[in-house]
Design a protein around this motif. Structure first.
Motif, PDB file in Angstrom:
ATOM      1  N   ASP A  93     -16.562  25.634  -0.532  1.00 54.78           N
ATOM      2  CA  ASP A  93     -16.225  24.250  -0.248  1.00 54.78           C
ATOM      3  C   ASP A  93     -15.188  23.786  -1.271  1.00 54.78           C
ATOM      4  O   ASP A  93     -15.526  23.439  -2.401  1.00 54.78           O
ATOM      5  N   ARG A  96     -15.671  20.308  -2.744  1.00 55.21           N
ATOM      6  CA  ARG A  96     -16.592  20.231  -3.879  1.00 55.21           C
ATOM      7  C   ARG A  96     -15.877  20.615  -5.171  1.00 55.21           C
ATOM      8  O   ARG A  96     -16.061  19.974  -6.210  1.00 55.21           O
ATOM      9  N   ASP A 176     -27.110  17.500  -7.344  1.00 58.94           N
ATOM     10  CA  ASP A 176     -25.763  16.969  -7.209  1.00 58.94           C
ATOM     11  C   ASP A 176     -25.748  15.912  -6.128  1.00 58.94           C
ATOM     12  O   ASP A 176     -26.806  15.523  -5.592  1.00 58.94           O
ATOM     13  N   SER A 209     -22.560  19.181 -12.206  1.00 58.40           N
ATOM     14  CA  SER A 209     -22.231  19.196 -10.784  1.00 58.40           C
ATOM     15  C   SER A 209     -21.738  17.814 -10.360  1.00 58.40           C
ATOM     16  O   SER A 209     -22.134  16.794 -10.939  1.00 58.40           O
TER      17      SER A 209
END
Length: 480
Positions: A93, A96, A176, A209
């Motif tokens: 991802d 992210r 997260d 995170s």
């Protein structure tokens, strides 16, 4: 035992995020490679590197990769003997990952991380140095990085700061932004789980995170405060490792944090946005002995890979040194030939210069010899003139002595004359004669008017008779 070889190893990874595992990975790899190659130079590379320093980089930020290009990749691999890529795909991802860096997805895409972490270095370094993809995860070797004494000291620090329980069993929970939808249910299950045992405490850990602080705050609001502790985001990786190593179990969304927990022999419960573990699952994980079989097997696999990487790096370094030595020898031979050519040209030029200088010196020598002959003649002439001058000076000196003797004789004769009685008796006559002579030589008086008579002349004193008043008198012959 193999002799250590000096070599350079470049390690590529996303080491410049705020994640605990991304900060831990390069330290573990550096420690393991140094154990195998003590003289090795380890250089880490990350997308932003030193351009984005993090509190957890230990003061050793990675070199920035920058935007991928063949020239940039070639420049990166030119200074190392081997390239180690820790991940073929840093994050499935990329949104992210962009959030981890705090940049837009478009900005991150400009770096072309796929080119860096998949086949970019291999294409650029195909001839220069080998590129190896590290299939294992260095997290499984984390316990080797920190000594037990260090973890004990960091645990005491956590107690002092009030971030970790002094007594009881700790359940470390990390998450997260993706876990926010299950926070209410997760809080209920955790509350039920900790209520089943009086010594259980929950430690909410912020491990870097995206959205971990928000997740921890919302979860803390729904948990019993007397059972709650919180590990802040600015805690060091040694503090986090101490918290995990001394916990009863770990629950979280990061698979790599789970590997660290399993490496320390702690149970791990995965948190997923679609499903939430129940209190029974937490209880089973608490009571079940951690699966240690997976930990040692993964560690053994990582060790085997690192041994292979060290061997490849050692071989590549030796090959490079041999090539460099051969190139250096060729370069030295070429430089030697060039120097010999320059020396030959210089020798010929020097020979011509010496011949010219020899001719010029011969001309100067002839001129000097002629000048020396002339000077010798001049010296002879001057010596002859000096002899004549000395002869004339001797004659003059003799004449001077004779004249002086004559003058001395005349003085003695005059002194004898003055000493006679005749000279003394005629002194008054010589005086009168002298005055008469003066009157005869004086000019006549001017004729003036009777009305203007001249003043009477002052009487002149009569000079005393002197024996030498009149030198014109005839000398009297001294009586015999």
């Amino acid at each position: 035992m193999r002799k250590s070889v000096s070599c350079s190893i470049g390690i590529l990874g996303t080491f410049d995020t705020d994640l605990f595992d991304d900060a831990l990975a390069p330290r573990v790899l550096r420690r393991e490679l140094k154990a195998r190659l003590p003289a090795a130079r380890i250089v880490t590379f990350a997308p932003y590197g030193a351009l984005r320093p993090t509190p957890r980089d230990g003061g050793e930020p990675a070199e920035p990769l920058g935007r991928w290009s063949p020239d940039r990749a070639a420049a990166l691999t030119a200074g190392v003997d081997c390239v180690l890529v820790t991940r073929t795909d840093p994050f499935p991802d990329h949104d992210r990952l962009a959030r981890s860096y705090g940049v837009d997805r478009a900005v991150l895409d400009e770096l072309d991380l796929g080119g860096w972490f998949i086949d970019g270095p291999a294409r650029a370094a195909e001839e220069r140095c080998p590129v190896i993809t590290f299939g294992s995860d260095p997290m499984v070797l984390a316990p080797r990085l920190f000594s037990p004494d260090l973890l004990t000291k960091r645990l005491e620090y956590l107690w002092l700061m009030g971030w970790y329980p002094r007594e009881g069993a700790a359940v470390v929970v990390e998450g997260d932004v993706g876990l926010l939808p299950i926070v209410p249910r997760l809080a209920a299950e955790l509350s039920e789980f900790v209520a089943s045992e009086s010594d259980l405490k929950v430690v909410l850990a912020e491990l870097g995170s995206p959205g971990d602080a928000e997740f921890a705050s919302e979860l803390a609001a729904e948990l019993p405060p007397e059972r709650l502790y919180r590990l802040p985001g600015f805690a060091g990786i040694e503090d986090i490792a101490a918290a995990i190593a001394n916990s009863a179990m770990v629950a979280g969304s990061s698979r790599r944090v789970g590997l660290v927990a399993q490496a320390y022999g702690r149970a791990w419960v995965a948190l997923d946005p679609t499903t939430c573990p129940t209190s029974k699952q937490f209880e089973r994980a608490r009571r079940t002995e951690p699966a240690r079989a997976a930990g040692p097997s993964l560690a053994a696999q990582a060790d085997a890979e690192l041994d292979r990487i060290a061997e490849v790096a050692r071989t590549a370094a030796l090959t490079h040194r041999q090539k460099e030595a051969s190139m250096a020898e060729t370069q030295r031979l070429s430089e030697t030939e060039e120097v010999l050519g320059h020396l030959q040209v210089a020798h010929e030029a020097r020979s011509r210069r010496l011949a010219t200088e020899r001719m010029v010196f011969a001309n100067h020598l002839h001129k000097a010899e002629a000048e020396i002959g002339r000077l010798k003649d001049e010296v002879a002439r001057l010596r002859e003139e000096l002899a004549h001058a000395e002869s004339r000076a001797a004659e003059a000196e003799a004449g001077t002595h004779a004249e002086a003797a004559a003058r001395l004789a005349a003085r003695e004769e005059l002194s004898a004359l003055r000493a006679t009685r005749t000279f003394r008796y005629t002194a008054e006559l010589r005086s009168v004669y002298g005055r008469l002579r003066q009157l005869g030589e004086s000019p006549p008086k001017p004729t003036g008017s009777p009305a203007d008579p001249l003043p009477p002349a002052a009487p002149s004193p009569v000079a005393a008779p002197s024996p030498v008043a009149d030198s014109s008198l005839p000398a009297e012959t001294k009586p015999g």
